[in-house]
Design an enzyme around this catalytic site. Structure first.
Site, PDB file in Angstrom:
ATOM      1  CB  ILE A 138     -17.260  -0.872  56.840  1.00 48.40           C
ATOM      2  CG1 ILE A 138     -17.840  -0.263  58.125  1.00 48.40           C
ATOM      3  CG2 ILE A 138     -18.011  -0.344  55.615  1.00 48.40           C
ATOM      4  CD1 ILE A 138     -17.663   1.248  58.252  1.00 48.40           C
ATOM      5  NE  ARG A 162     -13.003   9.879  59.220  1.00 52.84           N
ATOM      6  CZ  ARG A 162     -14.211   9.306  59.364  1.00 52.84           C
ATOM      7  NH1 ARG A 162     -14.903   8.942  58.300  1.00 52.84           N
ATOM      8  NH2 ARG A 162     -14.712   9.110  60.561  1.00 52.84           N
ATOM      9  CD  GLU A 220     -15.399  14.881  54.433  1.00 50.16           C
ATOM     10  OE1 GLU A 220     -16.059  14.917  55.488  1.00 50.16           O
ATOM     11  OE2 GLU A 220     -15.039  13.832  53.897  1.00 50.16           O
ATOM     12  CG  HIS A 264     -18.482  12.180  55.456  1.00 49.71           C
ATOM     13  ND1 HIS A 264     -17.268  12.470  56.024  1.00 49.71           N
ATOM     14  CD2 HIS A 264     -18.857  10.986  56.010  1.00 49.71           C
ATOM     15  CE1 HIS A 264     -16.926  11.530  56.888  1.00 49.71           C
ATOM     16  NE2 HIS A 264     -17.881  10.604  56.900  1.00 49.71           N
TER      17      HIS A 264
HETATM   18  P1  NAP Z   1     -12.359  -1.611  61.316  1.00 51.65           P
HETATM   19  O1  NAP Z   1     -13.275  -2.757  61.539  1.00 51.65           O
HETATM   20  O2  NAP Z   1     -11.417  -1.223  62.389  1.00 51.65           O
HETATM   21  O3  NAP Z   1     -11.542  -1.914  59.974  1.00 51.65           O
HETATM   22  C1  NAP Z   1     -10.473  -1.159  59.545  1.00 51.65           C
HETATM   23  C2  NAP Z   1      -9.616  -1.988  58.605  1.00 51.65           C
HETATM   24  O4  NAP Z   1      -8.566  -1.144  58.104  1.00 51.65           O
HETATM   25  C3  NAP Z   1      -8.947  -3.185  59.238  1.00 51.65           C
HETATM   26  O5  NAP Z   1      -9.050  -4.265  58.361  1.00 51.65           O
HETATM   27  C4  NAP Z   1      -7.487  -2.787  59.418  1.00 51.65           C
HETATM   28  O6  NAP Z   1      -6.671  -3.935  59.330  1.00 51.65           O
HETATM   29  C5  NAP Z   1      -7.313  -1.844  58.233  1.00 51.65           C
HETATM   30  N1  NAP Z   1      -6.259  -0.861  58.445  1.00 51.65           N
HETATM   31  C6  NAP Z   1      -6.097  -0.052  59.520  1.00 51.65           C
HETATM   32  N2  NAP Z   1      -4.988   0.695  59.378  1.00 51.65           N
HETATM   33  C7  NAP Z   1      -4.442   0.341  58.197  1.00 51.65           C
HETATM   34  C8  NAP Z   1      -3.271   0.744  57.504  1.00 51.65           C
HETATM   35  N3  NAP Z   1      -2.432   1.666  58.015  1.00 51.65           N
HETATM   36  N4  NAP Z   1      -2.998   0.177  56.305  1.00 51.65           N
HETATM   37  C9  NAP Z   1      -3.826  -0.752  55.790  1.00 51.65           C
HETATM   38  N5  NAP Z   1      -4.951  -1.179  56.405  1.00 51.65           N
HETATM   39  C10 NAP Z   1      -5.252  -0.640  57.590  1.00 51.65           C
HETATM   40  O7  NAP Z   1     -13.174  -0.291  60.972  1.00 51.65           O
HETATM   41  P2  NAP Z   1     -14.605  -0.139  60.280  1.00 51.65           P
HETATM   42  O8  NAP Z   1     -15.659  -0.184  61.293  1.00 51.65           O
HETATM   43  O9  NAP Z   1     -14.677  -1.085  59.125  1.00 51.65           O
HETATM   44  O10 NAP Z   1     -14.505   1.377  59.753  1.00 51.65           O
HETATM   45  C11 NAP Z   1     -13.456   1.748  58.903  1.00 51.65           C
HETATM   46  C12 NAP Z   1     -13.442   3.239  58.660  1.00 51.65           C
HETATM   47  O11 NAP Z   1     -14.450   3.608  57.754  1.00 51.65           O
HETATM   48  C13 NAP Z   1     -13.708   4.155  59.854  1.00 51.65           C
HETATM   49  O12 NAP Z   1     -12.578   4.273  60.697  1.00 51.65           O
HETATM   50  C14 NAP Z   1     -14.058   5.450  59.177  1.00 51.65           C
HETATM   51  O13 NAP Z   1     -12.895   6.211  58.926  1.00 51.65           O
HETATM   52  C15 NAP Z   1     -14.672   5.002  57.842  1.00 51.65           C
HETATM   53  N6  NAP Z   1     -16.122   5.256  57.794  1.00 51.65           N
HETATM   54  C16 NAP Z   1     -16.622   6.137  56.886  1.00 51.65           C
HETATM   55  C17 NAP Z   1     -17.979   6.372  56.832  1.00 51.65           C
HETATM   56  C18 NAP Z   1     -18.581   7.316  55.836  1.00 51.65           C
HETATM   57  O14 NAP Z   1     -19.602   7.899  56.118  1.00 51.65           O
HETATM   58  N7  NAP Z   1     -17.988   7.476  54.665  1.00 51.65           N
HETATM   59  C19 NAP Z   1     -18.828   5.734  57.712  1.00 51.65           C
HETATM   60  C20 NAP Z   1     -18.309   4.837  58.612  1.00 51.65           C
HETATM   61  C21 NAP Z   1     -16.940   4.599  58.640  1.00 51.65           C
HETATM   62  P3  NAP Z   1      -5.189  -3.968  59.979  1.00 51.65           P
HETATM   63  O15 NAP Z   1      -5.323  -3.453  61.375  1.00 51.65           O
HETATM   64  O16 NAP Z   1      -4.785  -5.384  59.854  1.00 51.65           O
HETATM   65  O17 NAP Z   1      -4.329  -3.085  59.125  1.00 51.65           O
HETATM   66  C1  8YV Z   2     -20.457   9.847  60.186  1.00 52.78           C
HETATM   67  C2  8YV Z   2     -18.450   8.360  59.679  1.00 52.78           C
HETATM   68  O1  8YV Z   2     -20.929  10.638  59.141  1.00 52.78           O
HETATM   69  O2  8YV Z   2     -18.861   6.755  61.331  1.00 52.78           O
HETATM   70  C3  8YV Z   2     -18.015   7.379  60.703  1.00 52.78           C
HETATM   71  O3  8YV Z   2     -16.795   7.181  60.839  1.00 52.78           O
HETATM   72  O4  8YV Z   2     -17.655   8.874  58.968  1.00 52.78           O
HETATM   73  C4  8YV Z   2     -19.871   8.660  59.510  1.00 52.78           C
HETATM   74  O5  8YV Z   2     -20.697   7.597  59.805  1.00 52.78           O
HETATM   75  C5  8YV Z   2     -19.666  10.712  61.073  1.00 52.78           C
HETATM   76  O6  8YV Z   2     -18.843  10.117  61.988  1.00 52.78           O
HETATM   77  C6  8YV Z   2     -20.619  11.618  61.827  1.00 52.78           C
HETATM   78  O7  8YV Z   2     -19.980  12.776  62.034  1.00 52.78           O
END
Ligand code: NAP
Ligand code: 8YV
Length: 314
Positions: A152, A228, A257, A275
């Site tokens: 992302i 998060r 939340e 969220h």
């Molecule tokens: P991803 O591809 O695994 O990317 C996570 C990134 O974070 C990697 O670059 C990783 O690099 C870095 N990271 C992990 N632990 C770290 C640490 N301790 N310190 C610094 N950097 C760190 O995951 P993604 O698919 O992009 O998703 C990321 C996160 O977004 C999800 O896990 C979720 O919590 C959040 N999210 C939120 C929403 C929402 O609705 N707001 C929706 C979707 C996802 P390194 O391993 O090199 O550190």
């Molecule tokens: C969702 C998210 O709202 O994918 C995630 O990590 O935070 C969101 O896309 C959530 O997981 C659904 O409960």
């Protein structure tokens, strides 16, 4: 038919597919006493990133083989314990990258261009009585730090291109990208106009964005959090926004939340979302489809499409 426990909601499309292939038990209709008596029959769980699988529930499911998580973040599931028990865990990576990236950009632009303030200005009639609203800030040519340049994070960097930013990033490992890497988050915050958080939650990122990082980002700085709530020290964030040590915050996620502290809700220099990073009809449908695809493939073939990294070798 395999017995599946559904924790949290599911769309009609998900329910239809699951009910055709499994005996579905909705956790909302049951309690721990029911689970103690019936848990041994359950082999699969479908849950979401918020609810996860609490340890007491995992303990009550001795024959659990697989957890399909609706969402990419799985910090509410004890992955190490699942691996120890041989339980496959899947999630929904990639299908939500573009949507969450849009949410991050939306929050950033709303802060820069004072969307909340100016919308209120028009609605209150102040435009007619007081003339033009005060000027806002340009989002062009900013230095934008991405905390967590993963799937992302990269989509956010790509989506920001029309604003001609200088992208920098911090994560534990340096990636094979052209952006400048900062090994130290506070150093990066000091160099940035905007800090966008998009790491996973969990212990390794807990309160990574602390008072020092916020102070380094500074009075002209903007914090965007779509990761998060646990990644940002919420009390320190409120202090920094109230004192002016930090300029603006656009937040999609919060520590407890759906509770959002009144102090944050009262601040004029915040834009707050419930969220909703991935919360469009289209993206949620794609997440739902992948959640059920993983479940059904595991039931039918014993394999999955998108295991969490910890379960890659199971
Ligand atoms: P991803 O591809 O695994 O990317 C996570 C990134 O974070 C990697 O670059 C990783 O690099 C870095 N990271 C992990 N632990 C770290 C640490 N301790 N310190 C610094 N950097 C760190 O995951 P993604 O698919 O992009 O998703 C990321 C996160 O977004 C999800 O896990 C979720 O919590 C959040 N999210 C939120 C929403 C929402 O609705 N707001 C929706 C979707 C996802 P390194 O391993 O090199 O550190
Ligand atoms: C969702 C998210 O709202 O994918 C995630 O990590 O935070 C969101 O896309 C959530 O997981 C659904 O409960």
């Amino acid at each position: 038919m395999p017995e599946v426990l559904l924790i949290g909601g599911a769309s009609d499309a998900m329910l239809t597919r699951m009910e055709a292939a499994c005996t579905l038990h909705q956790w909302a209709d049951h309690d721990m006493a029911w689970l103690q008596s019936n848990g041994a029959a359950i082999t699969h769980v479908v849950t979401n990133g918020g609810a996860g699988v609490q340890p007491a529930i995992m303990d009550a499911l001795p024959n659990l083989k697989m957890i399909s998580c609706y969402g990419v973040g799985y910090d509410s599931i004890d992955a190490a314990e699942a691996v120890r028990r041989g339980i496959m865990v899947t999630h929904t990576p990639d299908v939500l990258n573009a949507e969450v990236a849009t949410t991050a950009v939306l929050l950033m632009l709303a802060c820069y261009r004072e969307m909340r303030r100016d919308d209120a200005y028009v609605r209150s009639g102040a435009w007619e009585t007081h003339g033009a609203a005060p000027l806002t800030r340009s989002a062009e040519n900013q230095t934008i730090g991405i905390l967590g340049l993963g799937r992302i994070g990269q989509a956010i960097a790509d989506k920001l291109a029309p604003w001609n930013p200088t992208i920098v990033y911090h994560s534990r490992s340096k990636k094979d990208v052209a952006y400048t890497y900062y090994a130290d988050l506070t150093d990066m915050a000091a160099a940035c106009d905007v800090l966008i958080c998009i790491t996973p939650g969990g212990p390794s990122t807990n309160k990574l964005v602390n008072a020092d990082v916020l102070a380094a980002l500074g009075p002209d700085g903007t914090l965007i959090n779509v990761s998060r709530g646990s990644v940002v020290d919420e009390a320190a964030l409120i202090d920094a926004l109230q004192s002016g040590a930090l300029g603006w915050a656009g937040l999609d996620v919060f520590e407890h939340e759906p509770h959002v502290p009144k102090a944050l809700r009262d601040l004029p220099n915040t834009v707050l979302l419930p969220h909703a990073g991935s919360a469009t009809v289209e993206t949620r449908a794609a997440m739902g489809a992948l959640t059920v695809d993983n479940l059904l493939q595991h039931i039918e073939k014993g394999t999955v499409i998108s295991a969490i990294p910890e379960c890659a070798d199971l």
